[in-house]
Design a protein around this motif. Sequence first.
Motif, PDB file in Angstrom:
ATOM      1  N   LYS A 116      -5.379  -5.351  -2.182  1.00 25.67           N
ATOM      2  CA  LYS A 116      -5.454  -3.923  -2.578  1.00 25.67           C
ATOM      3  C   LYS A 116      -6.386  -3.028  -1.861  1.00 25.67           C
ATOM      4  CE  LYS A 116      -3.607  -4.522  -7.007  1.00 25.67           C
ATOM      5  NZ  LYS A 116      -3.787  -4.430  -8.411  1.00 25.67           N
ATOM      6  N   LEU A 156     -13.598   1.721 -13.117  1.00 25.19           N
ATOM      7  CA  LEU A 156     -12.580   0.532 -13.191  1.00 25.19           C
ATOM      8  C   LEU A 156     -13.116  -0.474 -12.019  1.00 25.19           C
ATOM      9  CD1 LEU A 156     -10.368  -0.508 -14.965  1.00 25.19           C
ATOM     10  CD2 LEU A 156      -8.696   0.528 -13.526  1.00 25.19           C
ATOM     11  N   LYS A 158     -11.691  -3.474 -10.105  1.00 25.02           N
ATOM     12  CA  LYS A 158     -10.525  -4.216 -10.042  1.00 25.02           C
ATOM     13  C   LYS A 158     -10.566  -5.343  -9.100  1.00 25.02           C
ATOM     14  CE  LYS A 158      -6.849  -1.016  -9.910  1.00 25.02           C
ATOM     15  NZ  LYS A 158      -5.917  -0.019  -9.686  1.00 25.02           N
ATOM     16  N   GLY A 163      -3.168  -8.564  -9.864  1.00 26.48           N
ATOM     17  CA  GLY A 163      -1.565  -8.355 -10.218  1.00 26.48           C
ATOM     18  C   GLY A 163      -1.389  -8.780 -11.874  1.00 26.48           C
ATOM     19  N   GLY A 164      -0.388  -8.192 -12.111  1.00 26.28           N
ATOM     20  CA  GLY A 164      -0.125  -8.602 -13.792  1.00 26.28           C
ATOM     21  C   GLY A 164      -1.172  -7.859 -14.616  1.00 26.28           C
ATOM     22  N   GLY A 165      -2.084  -6.908 -14.203  1.00 27.69           N
ATOM     23  CA  GLY A 165      -3.018  -6.362 -14.748  1.00 27.69           C
ATOM     24  C   GLY A 165      -4.087  -7.197 -15.335  1.00 27.69           C
ATOM     25  N   MET A 168      -9.239  -6.497 -14.310  1.00 26.03           N
ATOM     26  CA  MET A 168      -9.647  -5.324 -14.204  1.00 26.03           C
ATOM     27  C   MET A 168     -10.598  -5.071 -15.473  1.00 26.03           C
ATOM     28  SD  MET A 168      -6.447  -2.790 -14.024  1.00 26.03           S
ATOM     29  CE  MET A 168      -4.678  -3.531 -13.526  1.00 26.03           C
ATOM     30  N   GLU A 200     -12.626   1.817  -8.731  1.00 28.38           N
ATOM     31  CA  GLU A 200     -11.927   3.116  -8.605  1.00 28.38           C
ATOM     32  C   GLU A 200     -12.373   4.032  -9.911  1.00 28.38           C
ATOM     33  OE1 GLU A 200      -7.599   2.507  -9.286  1.00 28.38           O
ATOM     34  OE2 GLU A 200      -7.579   2.166  -7.145  1.00 28.38           O
ATOM     35  N   LYS A 201     -12.305   5.417  -9.537  1.00 30.19           N
ATOM     36  CA  LYS A 201     -12.596   6.162 -10.872  1.00 30.19           C
ATOM     37  C   LYS A 201     -11.410   5.747 -11.822  1.00 30.19           C
ATOM     38  CE  LYS A 201     -13.437  10.373 -12.602  1.00 30.19           C
ATOM     39  NZ  LYS A 201     -14.509  10.152 -13.516  1.00 30.19           N
ATOM     40  N   LEU A 203      -9.088   6.605 -14.638  1.00 27.65           N
ATOM     41  CA  LEU A 203      -8.335   8.149 -15.048  1.00 27.65           C
ATOM     42  C   LEU A 203      -8.298   8.205 -16.598  1.00 27.65           C
ATOM     43  CD1 LEU A 203      -6.137   8.575 -11.987  1.00 27.65           C
ATOM     44  CD2 LEU A 203      -8.374   9.514 -12.331  1.00 27.65           C
ATOM     45  N   HIS A 208       1.887   6.724 -15.064  1.00 29.27           N
ATOM     46  CA  HIS A 208       2.077   5.660 -13.817  1.00 29.27           C
ATOM     47  C   HIS A 208       3.730   6.115 -13.378  1.00 29.27           C
ATOM     48  CE1 HIS A 208       2.480   1.577 -11.990  1.00 29.27           C
ATOM     49  NE2 HIS A 208       3.570   1.881 -12.042  1.00 29.27           N
ATOM     50  N   GLN A 232       2.804   1.389 -21.420  1.00 22.77           N
ATOM     51  CA  GLN A 232       2.354  -0.050 -21.280  1.00 22.77           C
ATOM     52  C   GLN A 232       1.462  -0.416 -22.297  1.00 22.77           C
ATOM     53  OE1 GLN A 232       0.020   0.459 -17.731  1.00 22.77           O
ATOM     54  NE2 GLN A 232       1.590   1.016 -16.307  1.00 22.77           N
ATOM     55  N   HIS A 235      -1.974  -2.927 -19.579  1.00 23.05           N
ATOM     56  CA  HIS A 235      -1.427  -2.788 -18.154  1.00 23.05           C
ATOM     57  C   HIS A 235       0.013  -3.420 -17.937  1.00 23.05           C
ATOM     58  CE1 HIS A 235      -5.536  -1.521 -17.799  1.00 23.05           C
ATOM     59  NE2 HIS A 235      -5.988  -2.519 -17.885  1.00 23.05           N
ATOM     60  N   GLU A 275       3.046   2.524  -5.864  1.00 19.60           N
ATOM     61  CA  GLU A 275       2.794   2.990  -7.465  1.00 19.60           C
ATOM     62  C   GLU A 275       1.713   3.938  -7.338  1.00 19.60           C
ATOM     63  OE1 GLU A 275       3.837  -1.018  -9.992  1.00 19.60           O
ATOM     64  OE2 GLU A 275       1.757  -0.672  -9.672  1.00 19.60           O
ATOM     65  N   GLU A 287      -1.311   1.064  -5.610  1.00 21.86           N
ATOM     66  CA  GLU A 287      -0.925  -0.239  -5.032  1.00 21.86           C
ATOM     67  C   GLU A 287       0.449  -0.061  -4.432  1.00 21.86           C
ATOM     68  OE1 GLU A 287      -0.534  -4.091  -6.790  1.00 21.86           O
ATOM     69  OE2 GLU A 287       0.275  -3.152  -8.828  1.00 21.86           O
ATOM     70  N   ILE A 436      -0.471   6.634 -19.942  1.00 18.90           N
ATOM     71  CA  ILE A 436      -0.528   5.261 -19.839  1.00 18.90           C
ATOM     72  C   ILE A 436      -1.278   4.401 -20.998  1.00 18.90           C
ATOM     73  CG2 ILE A 436      -0.288   4.936 -17.378  1.00 18.90           C
ATOM     74  CD1 ILE A 436      -3.386   4.234 -17.317  1.00 18.90           C
TER      75      ILE A 436
HETATM   76  P1  ADP Z   1      -1.700  -4.740 -11.222  1.00 16.89           P
HETATM   77  O1  ADP Z   1      -1.265  -5.194  -9.985  1.00 16.89           O
HETATM   78  O2  ADP Z   1      -2.402  -5.933 -11.991  1.00 16.89           O
HETATM   79  O3  ADP Z   1      -0.392  -4.369 -12.147  1.00 16.89           O
HETATM   80  P2  ADP Z   1      -2.422  -1.994 -10.674  1.00 16.89           P
HETATM   81  O4  ADP Z   1      -3.223  -1.538  -9.727  1.00 16.89           O
HETATM   82  O5  ADP Z   1      -0.793  -1.800 -10.279  1.00 16.89           O
HETATM   83  O6  ADP Z   1      -2.513  -3.510 -11.261  1.00 16.89           O
HETATM   84  O7  ADP Z   1      -2.604  -1.499 -12.119  1.00 16.89           O
HETATM   85  C1  ADP Z   1      -2.041  -1.612 -13.597  1.00 16.89           C
HETATM   86  C2  ADP Z   1      -2.212  -0.614 -14.256  1.00 16.89           C
HETATM   87  O8  ADP Z   1      -3.466  -0.481 -14.780  1.00 16.89           O
HETATM   88  C3  ADP Z   1      -1.680   0.836 -13.969  1.00 16.89           C
HETATM   89  O9  ADP Z   1      -0.315   1.063 -14.318  1.00 16.89           O
HETATM   90  C4  ADP Z   1      -2.446   1.736 -15.086  1.00 16.89           C
HETATM   91  O10 ADP Z   1      -1.966   1.586 -16.274  1.00 16.89           O
HETATM   92  C5  ADP Z   1      -3.769   1.038 -15.014  1.00 16.89           C
HETATM   93  N1  ADP Z   1      -4.773   1.418 -13.864  1.00 16.89           N
HETATM   94  C6  ADP Z   1      -4.918   1.000 -12.661  1.00 16.89           C
HETATM   95  N2  ADP Z   1      -5.880   1.704 -12.146  1.00 16.89           N
HETATM   96  C7  ADP Z   1      -5.991   2.852 -12.943  1.00 16.89           C
HETATM   97  C8  ADP Z   1      -7.124   3.538 -12.936  1.00 16.89           C
HETATM   98  N3  ADP Z   1      -7.724   4.033 -11.649  1.00 16.89           N
HETATM   99  N4  ADP Z   1      -7.441   4.273 -13.714  1.00 16.89           N
HETATM  100  C9  ADP Z   1      -6.811   4.188 -15.192  1.00 16.89           C
HETATM  101  N5  ADP Z   1      -5.957   3.095 -15.172  1.00 16.89           N
HETATM  102  C10 ADP Z   1      -5.692   2.564 -14.063  1.00 16.89           C
END
Ligand code: ADP
Length: 447
Positions: A116, A156, A158, A163-165, A168, A200-201, A203, A208, A232, A235, A275, A287, A436
């Motif tokens: 990522k 955050l 990460k 993947g799959g939340g 994080m 990441e900041k 949010l 999403h 969700q 995540h 996304e 991503e 979200i």
């Molecule tokens: P994964 O690949 O594990 O699914 P993602 O980067 O797609 O991870 O993020 C999954 C979910 O996590 C997003 O849909 C959102 O709900 C939350 N998320 C990810 N990044 C952020 C962020 N910077 N601020 C707030 N929520 C986030």
Amino acid sequence: MFHKVLIANRGEIALRIHRACREMGIHTVAVHSTADANAMHVRLADESVCIGPPASKDSYLNMAAILTAATITGADAIHPGVGFLSENADFANMVREHGMAFIGPDPEHLRSMGDKVTAKQTMKDLGVPVVPGSDGAVTDDDEAWAIAERIGYPVLVKAAAGGGGRGMKVAYKREEMHDALNMARTEARNAFGHDAVYLEKYLGHPRHIEVQVVGDNHGNAVHLGERDCSLQRRHQKLLEEGPSPALTDEQRTWIGQRAVDAVRGMGYRSVGTFEFLFEDGEFYFIEMNTRLQVEHPVTEAITGVDLVREQIRVAAGLPLGFGQDDVEIRGHAIECRINAEDPRTFAPSPGQVTNFHAPSGLAVRVDSGLYSGYRIPPFYDSLVAKLIVSGTTRAECLRRLNRALEEFVIEGISTTIPLHAELIHEPDFVSGNYDIHWLQRYVDAKS
Ligand code: ADP
């Protein structure tokens, strides 16, 4: 066109791929673990091969067994489906080295978008807006603190391989950064074998929003509108809809164009999804998924395009069968992910399905491998059915969804159907006013 495709997956998605192949006159080979011998896609495929014991690492992730199955059955292509090996660049390479086509993008794109940190940098360079954060992987507390001061808490952490939340962790203030870094890194190491993390900041109230794209070998690239996957829990998406109730036509066109430009810029050749988080009118790339997605039927319902068919055609080297001007978004569609889980506690509920009746009727689609008497094995993820409903308007779609959920019968196990039935009457959902974090708050308030 391919003569025979091996489907390296299970469950509803394996069935979905089988269906596309049959309609294209392509023979199918199902591979399955010993736990899936009675699965619907195995029954329907032209041929099937048992590739190992129940554990995914010994079967659906067992590259040698899958490649052997493809070789002995004479398959000329492998469709990896969703999850498992679908984003594994080494596997894609091996498939090619065995003289077969990998139905997905080039290994280089699986690799670059699978990291990522690289993905974000690539998108930034291509003019796609990204979430503010670290420029690369972060290793020590001092560096993390400095970045957090610049972008502002909460932050955050990460996993680059995430993947799959998983992997994080949020740090709401300076004192929490050290633990967040370590926890994210440990989780990432355990889940993905790589412990690189980035910042990441975080949010506070985004939606999403993801853009479906497809590119071919001939320089063509189109987008097929967006899906809103803001509903969700932990995540993980539970319900998806398209078009997003939050976007104006102008925003839709603008973000779609950014995604198409990026597909061209990268030379990306397959279906894929960009996304984004969307907050206060701004999009932030998080991503790219370099595969088919679980929620792809939402897009199929509002565009009429068979995404699996296009994915297979593009992998066979054919040009896209349509251009951007041919893509017309019509009406509204919603997908409910029906999991074999307790609708309150979300505890998995595998076991025997004693009675199964899927809803049908106008504009109702069910993708599921379930049937009466089927025993859901406890070894895999809990998604057992997808209900996709469309309507000329969102309101009509919601009324139809309500009726379809009422008709749905799955007995013998617990499912999330009661939760879906409840959610679609929530005023915030009905008005399309949810972010979200909404579902987690809703679930917490009920428990
Ligand atoms: P994964 O690949 O594990 O699914 P993602 O980067 O797609 O991870 O993020 C999954 C979910 O996590 C997003 O849909 C959102 O709900 C939350 N998320 C990810 N990044 C952020 C962020 N910077 N601020 C707030 N929520 C986030």
